[in-house]
Design a protein around this motif. Structure first.
Motif, PDB file in Angstrom:
ATOM      1  N   GLN C 237       0.788  -1.348  -0.062  1.00 30.48           N
ATOM      2  CA  GLN C 237      -0.110   0.140   0.096  1.00 30.48           C
ATOM      3  C   GLN C 237       1.031   1.217   0.174  1.00 30.48           C
ATOM      4  O   GLN C 237       0.634   2.126   0.770  1.00 30.48           O
ATOM      5  CB  GLN C 237      -0.954  -0.136   1.289  1.00 30.48           C
ATOM      6  N   ALA C 238       1.889   1.432  -0.784  1.00 29.01           N
ATOM      7  CA  ALA C 238       3.046   2.197  -0.716  1.00 29.01           C
ATOM      8  C   ALA C 238       2.318   3.445  -1.088  1.00 29.01           C
ATOM      9  O   ALA C 238       2.535   4.643  -0.565  1.00 29.01           O
ATOM     10  CB  ALA C 238       4.045   1.785  -1.526  1.00 29.01           C
ATOM     11  N   LEU C 239       1.746   3.502  -2.180  1.00 29.95           N
ATOM     12  CA  LEU C 239       0.936   4.515  -2.874  1.00 29.95           C
ATOM     13  C   LEU C 239      -0.017   5.189  -2.125  1.00 29.95           C
ATOM     14  O   LEU C 239      -0.242   6.399  -2.309  1.00 29.95           O
ATOM     15  CB  LEU C 239       1.089   4.369  -4.469  1.00 29.95           C
ATOM     16  N   ALA C 240      -0.531   4.229  -1.594  1.00 26.39           N
ATOM     17  CA  ALA C 240      -1.953   4.764  -1.076  1.00 26.39           C
ATOM     18  C   ALA C 240      -1.678   6.027  -0.007  1.00 26.39           C
ATOM     19  O   ALA C 240      -2.500   6.884  -0.209  1.00 26.39           O
ATOM     20  CB  ALA C 240      -2.568   3.721  -0.168  1.00 26.39           C
ATOM     21  N   GLY C 241      -0.730   6.025   0.779  1.00 23.59           N
ATOM     22  CA  GLY C 241      -0.684   7.224   1.847  1.00 23.59           C
ATOM     23  C   GLY C 241       0.345   8.060   1.226  1.00 23.59           C
ATOM     24  O   GLY C 241       0.307   9.144   1.673  1.00 23.59           O
ATOM     25  N   ALA C 242       0.757   7.978   0.112  1.00 18.11           N
ATOM     26  CA  ALA C 242       1.768   8.868  -0.444  1.00 18.11           C
ATOM     27  C   ALA C 242       0.802   9.936  -1.156  1.00 18.11           C
ATOM     28  O   ALA C 242      -0.163  10.030  -1.618  1.00 18.11           O
ATOM     29  CB  ALA C 242       2.604   8.319  -1.542  1.00 18.11           C
ATOM     30  N   THR C 243       1.449  11.463  -1.075  1.00 17.23           N
ATOM     31  CA  THR C 243       0.672  12.535  -1.480  1.00 17.23           C
ATOM     32  C   THR C 243       1.208  13.367  -2.301  1.00 17.23           C
ATOM     33  O   THR C 243       2.817  13.302  -2.178  1.00 17.23           O
ATOM     34  CB  THR C 243       0.379  13.296  -0.106  1.00 17.23           C
ATOM     35  N   ARG C 244       0.586  14.122  -3.369  1.00 19.30           N
ATOM     36  CA  ARG C 244       1.417  15.121  -3.916  1.00 19.30           C
ATOM     37  C   ARG C 244       1.026  16.367  -3.381  1.00 19.30           C
ATOM     38  O   ARG C 244      -0.105  16.403  -2.517  1.00 19.30           O
ATOM     39  CB  ARG C 244       0.990  15.028  -5.416  1.00 19.30           C
ATOM     40  N   THR C 245       1.659  17.352  -3.630  1.00 15.57           N
ATOM     41  CA  THR C 245       1.658  18.637  -3.024  1.00 15.57           C
ATOM     42  C   THR C 245       1.563  19.786  -4.121  1.00 15.57           C
ATOM     43  O   THR C 245       2.340  19.682  -5.043  1.00 15.57           O
ATOM     44  CB  THR C 245       2.691  19.271  -2.203  1.00 15.57           C
ATOM     45  N   LEU C 246       0.288  20.518  -4.012  1.00 16.28           N
ATOM     46  CA  LEU C 246       0.080  21.545  -5.117  1.00 16.28           C
ATOM     47  C   LEU C 246       0.619  22.941  -4.171  1.00 16.28           C
ATOM     48  O   LEU C 246      -0.015  23.146  -3.222  1.00 16.28           O
ATOM     49  CB  LEU C 246      -1.461  21.689  -5.308  1.00 16.28           C
ATOM     50  N   VAL C 247       1.407  23.889  -4.650  1.00 16.86           N
ATOM     51  CA  VAL C 247       1.754  25.059  -4.069  1.00 16.86           C
ATOM     52  C   VAL C 247       1.080  26.116  -4.980  1.00 16.86           C
ATOM     53  O   VAL C 247       1.391  26.187  -6.156  1.00 16.86           O
ATOM     54  CB  VAL C 247       3.283  25.087  -4.203  1.00 16.86           C
ATOM     55  N   VAL C 248       0.245  26.698  -4.190  1.00 20.18           N
ATOM     56  CA  VAL C 248      -0.595  27.750  -4.822  1.00 20.18           C
ATOM     57  C   VAL C 248      -0.203  29.073  -4.302  1.00 20.18           C
ATOM     58  O   VAL C 248       0.079  29.467  -2.981  1.00 20.18           O
ATOM     59  CB  VAL C 248      -2.008  27.482  -4.391  1.00 20.18           C
ATOM     60  N   ASP C 249       0.230  30.229  -5.061  1.00 21.18           N
ATOM     61  CA  ASP C 249       0.606  31.412  -5.016  1.00 21.18           C
ATOM     62  C   ASP C 249      -0.681  32.292  -5.118  1.00 21.18           C
ATOM     63  O   ASP C 249      -1.061  32.648  -6.390  1.00 21.18           O
ATOM     64  CB  ASP C 249       1.832  31.839  -5.686  1.00 21.18           C
ATOM     65  N   LEU C 250      -1.411  32.812  -4.119  1.00 22.03           N
ATOM     66  CA  LEU C 250      -2.270  33.841  -4.427  1.00 22.03           C
ATOM     67  C   LEU C 250      -2.250  34.848  -4.853  1.00 22.03           C
ATOM     68  O   LEU C 250      -0.920  35.313  -4.488  1.00 22.03           O
ATOM     69  CB  LEU C 250      -3.562  33.701  -3.176  1.00 22.03           C
ATOM     70  N   ALA C 251      -2.981  35.783  -5.266  1.00 26.42           N
ATOM     71  CA  ALA C 251      -2.803  37.186  -5.587  1.00 26.42           C
ATOM     72  C   ALA C 251      -2.418  37.913  -4.524  1.00 26.42           C
ATOM     73  O   ALA C 251      -1.685  38.783  -4.334  1.00 26.42           O
ATOM     74  CB  ALA C 251      -3.822  37.681  -6.427  1.00 26.42           C
ATOM     75  N   GLU C 252      -3.216  37.606  -3.349  1.00 24.13           N
ATOM     76  CA  GLU C 252      -2.983  38.262  -2.096  1.00 24.13           C
ATOM     77  C   GLU C 252      -3.135  37.165  -0.798  1.00 24.13           C
ATOM     78  O   GLU C 252      -3.795  36.061  -1.158  1.00 24.13           O
ATOM     79  CB  GLU C 252      -3.810  39.452  -1.904  1.00 24.13           C
ATOM     80  N   PRO C 253      -2.776  37.450   0.315  1.00 23.99           N
ATOM     81  CA  PRO C 253      -2.804  36.388   1.261  1.00 23.99           C
ATOM     82  C   PRO C 253      -4.418  36.541   1.754  1.00 23.99           C
ATOM     83  O   PRO C 253      -5.314  37.348   1.401  1.00 23.99           O
ATOM     84  CB  PRO C 253      -2.061  36.977   2.485  1.00 23.99           C
ATOM     85  N   GLY C 254      -4.848  35.146   1.866  1.00 23.91           N
ATOM     86  CA  GLY C 254      -6.216  34.829   2.287  1.00 23.91           C
ATOM     87  C   GLY C 254      -6.405  33.552   3.215  1.00 23.91           C
ATOM     88  O   GLY C 254      -5.371  32.983   3.677  1.00 23.91           O
ATOM     89  N   PRO C 255      -7.591  33.142   3.640  1.00 27.80           N
ATOM     90  CA  PRO C 255      -8.032  32.178   4.443  1.00 27.80           C
ATOM     91  C   PRO C 255      -7.545  30.738   3.731  1.00 27.80           C
ATOM     92  O   PRO C 255      -7.307  30.847   2.487  1.00 27.80           O
ATOM     93  CB  PRO C 255      -9.239  32.226   4.656  1.00 27.80           C
ATOM     94  N   PRO C 256      -7.273  29.687   4.419  1.00 29.56           N
ATOM     95  CA  PRO C 256      -6.795  28.592   3.759  1.00 29.56           C
ATOM     96  C   PRO C 256      -7.780  28.077   2.706  1.00 29.56           C
ATOM     97  O   PRO C 256      -9.197  28.328   2.893  1.00 29.56           O
ATOM     98  CB  PRO C 256      -6.987  27.431   4.921  1.00 29.56           C
ATOM     99  N   ILE C 257      -7.330  27.669   1.516  1.00 30.97           N
ATOM    100  CA  ILE C 257      -8.246  27.321   0.371  1.00 30.97           C
ATOM    101  C   ILE C 257      -8.999  25.930   0.748  1.00 30.97           C
ATOM    102  O   ILE C 257      -8.563  25.053   1.416  1.00 30.97           O
ATOM    103  CB  ILE C 257      -7.311  26.844  -0.833  1.00 30.97           C
TER     104      ILE C 257
END
Lengths: 260, 261, 317
Positions: C237-257
């Motif tokens: 189940q190696a891949l099951a727990g593995a995650t990818r990460t999306l790094v988002v740069d917003l136009a300005e700071p805001g609450p969590p997406i």
């Protein structure tokens, strides 16, 4: 600055020993060749056999100090010109020439101790050498080696500055070291150079690198001749350092204009 | 052999892309050695003979050792930089190719510019040969001298460079044996003390590069303690040194392959 | 008979350390400890492990560069350390950070010479070069000096160089390191095709999980010199727990997406990190973020091998 430079060069221990070994071997070979010359002509060039052998070992000691074939801190300059780091140097508060000179003095002192002392001792054990006549000669010799370092620094700096104008300065460096090795009298004492060519060689700045200090040590130059010899070195040192200074000024302007 | 030509050819073509630099370095390699011979000429401006040998005889010695040195120096181009090949991992690349390692190391950065040294030595040798009277025997002996001399210097280069398999710090000491051997044999060995000549005969056999066979060619067997036929022993000396070199080189490769450094 | 057979393979190194002015200690470090595995012809195996685990030491022993301290190795029926040159004709090796091509010369010249060194018949050479240059899109670059090639182009050149002599095994050390997404995809497609068409066995070390996912039916995991896992990737189940990460740069700071299928793990000013399962597609996540927020920039971080290794240990324990 000079102290830091001294430390930098003293880290290469095994390489130093290997270099010493090689220098010593070549010193021995040269001694035998010159001994054969003076066996065939006991007064060649106004030297006797033990003058000639002493000359060889002085040469082995002094070559690393004056770095006849180029090298020392001016080589760093070539490298820094190539990489463009030289622009940083040009903005240092201390003048570039003085900065490099003080570093080169550190290197020279290290090389004198690490690579000059041992060949002299080996030479003294194997051959019948001539020693300075008195403390006065020792002092004069020290001054003369110092002046030789200034002359060689000026020459090397001029060669290194060629990199400011030429993309590949390797050719100039090769030519420079070729001339220096031959015309300084490292391969053969200048006193053996025949005719007008000998006169010319003894008047060029390269003669100030090895021939003059050796003649001071050997007692060939005494009284007024001693001062003429040292004056000859000092004159060339002044001319070459001034030339190096002007060249660097020009280069500086060029780098500033071109932005490196 | 084919591999050697192919690998060396690559570097020749590569150096050809920097043509100006190539010619400059070739010319300076020529000039560097030419100046060395000028020193010999200057010496003879002060003395009639050196160790009992005149200028033309010394020129013959100079030319024979010079040609041998130049040929060997050209053929072993990359050997002196063995340490670099080890550090950069190039040696690992070589070990996975179906070509003898020595061939690959020798041809690494093959430096055709060293032909400059060869040209100079050939010029001096030809000038020296001009004054000699030749018989089929002396012609054959001279050719044999050049071949054996080249083999001896080739082995010497490989032998001392092999030590870089164990340590690269002291690489400069190798010059004392290779270039030092060349300088020693530029002059008649009569100028050196007897002990040194024995060492050059029996320990590091560079006396066989040119000295003993040249005595036969020059008709000067009187100058040596050894009988004249020692001049025919150069092939034996070359074979002996080749054997030792082979053993040390193999030991070096084995050491590298068991330590990976 | 397996193509690669490794039994109780061990490699010790002696490390001399200066401890004082004159004293030295002699330590024995075991880089590879009693490793056993075998690879059948036509397999594609990922040889993975953290840095310094003993991967490259193993590869060096499999290629005959390094002699084992003890144990048994057989590749294509021969002992690599004893028949190194003979083996060299049957294997291809690509060392990730080093080049086997000649820097100043056109690609074609390097290939010509390598073919000559391997005594490859002219016809076979022309056929292979044509095929690989075509598949790897190198045809137009054959007359370009190597120094002018991009990293991706050069890697394709390296792989061609390693394959010209029809090796049975291809060792690849970090083949996709430093390559952009398109180059990686192209290279992986090529290696799959090579394996399918010619049955070339592939052994690759990599830090890029994408390589393993795309190419390997099996992974061999080595850690601290010892074999830690050997088996098909999917069985764990190696891949099951593995995650990818999306790094988002917003136009300005805001609450969590807040978007479906992803979780915001970190917020730093306008930059936020969203993680989602490695086996899920990134497209819907990106689309949702782009639709709901003012995005200045986006980048995707693949899970790396270290993360998978951690999962493998958890799976075993």
């Amino acid at each position: 600055m000079a102290t830091r430079s001294f430390r930098r060069y003293s880290t290469y221990r095994a390489a130093t020993l290997a270099g010493l070994f090689t220098n010593t071997v070549f010193g021995i070979i040269n001694s035998f060749v010159l001994l054969a010359v003076w066996r065939a002509n006991p007064t060649a060039g106004g030297y006797d056999a033990s003058d000639a052998v002493t000359y060889v070992w002085l040469g082995q000691s002094i070559i690393m100090v004056v770095m006849l074939w180029g090298g020392g801190t001016p080589s760093d300059l070539t490298e820094r010109i190539r990489t463009g780091d030289v622009t940083i140097d040009l903005h240092r508060p201390a003048p570039l020439l003085a900065w490099y000179l003080s570093a080169d003095v550190g290197r020279a002192v290290f090389h004198l101790l690490a690579r000059g002392v041992v060949p002299t001792v080996v030479g003294a054990l194997l051959f019948d050498l001539r020693y300075p006549a008195g403390p006065g000669t020792v002092v004069a010799f020290a001054v003369s080696v110092g002046l030789a370092l200034l002359v060689s620094f000026g020459l090397r700096m001029l060669v290194a500055s060629a990199s400011f104008w030429l993309l590949d300065a390797q050719g100039v460096q090769q030519l420079g070291s070729l001339l220096a090795v031959f015309l300084s009298g490292l391969t053969l004492p200048l006193v053996l150079f025949p005719g007008w060519f000998g006169e010319l060689a003894r008047a060029l700045p390269f003669a100030a690198l090895l021939q003059v200090p050796a003649d001071v040590w050997l007692g060939q130059l005494t009284g007024p001749a001693l001062f003429r010899g040292l004056g000859f070195q000092a004159g060339w040192a002044a001319v070459l350092l001034a030339a190096a200074h002007v060249t660097l000024r020009r280069a500086e302007r060029r780098v500033v204009v071109q932005g490196g | 052999m084919r591999a050697y030509a192919g690998l060396a050819g690559v570097w020749v073509r590569a150096s050809w892309t920097y043509r100006t630099s190539f010619w400059l370095l070739l010319a300076s390699s020529f000039a560097m050695n030419a100046i060395e011979f000028v020193s010999v000429l200057f010496v003879f401006a002060n003395v009639p003979d050196l160790g009992g040998f005149g200028l033309r005889e010394v020129a013959f010695l100079y030319g024979t050792t010079g040609v041998s040195m130049a040929v060997a120096n050209l053929l072993v181009s990359g050997v002196e930089d063995l340490g670099r090949a080890i550090r950069t991992g190039t040696l690992d690349q070589m070990l996975v190719r179906p070509v003898p390692l020595l061939v690959q190391v020798c041809t690494e950065r093959f430096a055709l510019r060293r032909v400059g040294r060869l040209l100079q030595a050939v010029a001096v040798l030809m000038w020296a040969c001009w004054w000699l009277t030749w018989t089929p025997l002396t012609v054959g002996l001279t050719v044999l001298t050049l071949v054996c001399g080249s083999v001896l210097f080739f082995c010497l280069f490989v032998l001392v460079s092999s030590l870089q398999f164990w340590t690269t710090d002291a690489a400069e000491a190798a010059n004392a044996f290779t270039y030092g051997g060349n300088t020693l044999t530029q002059y008649p060995l009569t100028i050196y003390p007897g002990g040194l000549v024995k060492a050059l005969t029996f320990v590091v056999p560079v006396a066989f590069v040119n000295w003993y066979p040249s005595l036969l060619v020059l008709g000067r067997t009187d100058a040596s303690d050894l009988p004249g036929w020692a001049g025919y022993l150069s092939p034996v000396a070359a074979a002996g040194l080749a054997l030792v070199t082979g053993i040390v080189w193999r030991a070096g490769v084995r050491h590298y392959r068991s330590t990976g450094s | 008979m397996s193509l690669i057979e490794v039994r109780d393979l061990r490699r010790d190194f002696v490390v001399r350390r200066r401890t004082g002015r004159f004293s030295r200690t002699r330590d024995v470090v075991t880089a590879v400890r009693d490793v056993s595995f075998s690879v059948e012809a036509g397999e594609m195996v990922g040889y993975i492990g953290p840095n310094g685990a003993g991967k490259s030491t193993t590869i060096k022993m499999l290629t005959g560069i390094l002699v084992p301290t003890s144990g048994h190795v057989e590749v294509a029926g021969v002992d690599p350390s004893r028949h190194r040159t003979a083996l060299a004709r049957r294997i291809g090796v690509v060392f990730g950070q080093r080049s086997s091509l000649w820097w100043d010369l056109p690609l074609r010249d390097s290939f010509d010479l390598l073919a000559r060194l391997h005594d490859l018949p002219r016809a076979r050479y022309r056929e292979n070069l044509g095929r690989f240059a075509d598949l790897l899109d190198l045809t137009a670059l054959l007359d370009t000096p190597v120094r002018q090639l991009s990293l991706g182009q050069r890697m394709r050149g390296e792989i061609t160089a390693a394959l010209l002599h029809d090796p049975d095994v291809l060792y690849l050390d970090e083949p996709t390191i430093g390559l952009d997404v398109v180059s990686k995809a192209r290279l992986r497609a090529f290696l799959r095709e090579l394996n399918a068409e010619r049955g070339t066995t592939l052994l690759l070390t990599t830090h890029d999980l994408g390589d393993i996912e795309a190419l390997c039916d099996r992974v061999v995991l080595i850690d601290h010199g010892s074999l830690a896992f050997d088996g098909p990737l999917t069985s764990v189940q190696a891949l099951a727990g593995a995650t990818r990460t999306l790094v988002v740069d917003l136009a300005e700071p805001g609450p969590p997406i807040d978007v479906p299928g992803a979780r915001t793990t970190r917020v730093d000013g306008p930059r936020q990190w969203l993680s989602f399962p490695a086996d899920a597609s990134a497209a819907p996540v990106i689309a949702a973020v782009a639709a709901g927020y003012a995005v200045a920039d986006l980048s995707l971080q693949e899970p790396d091998v270290e993360q998978v290794i951690a999962r493998l240990y958890e799976g075993r324990g």
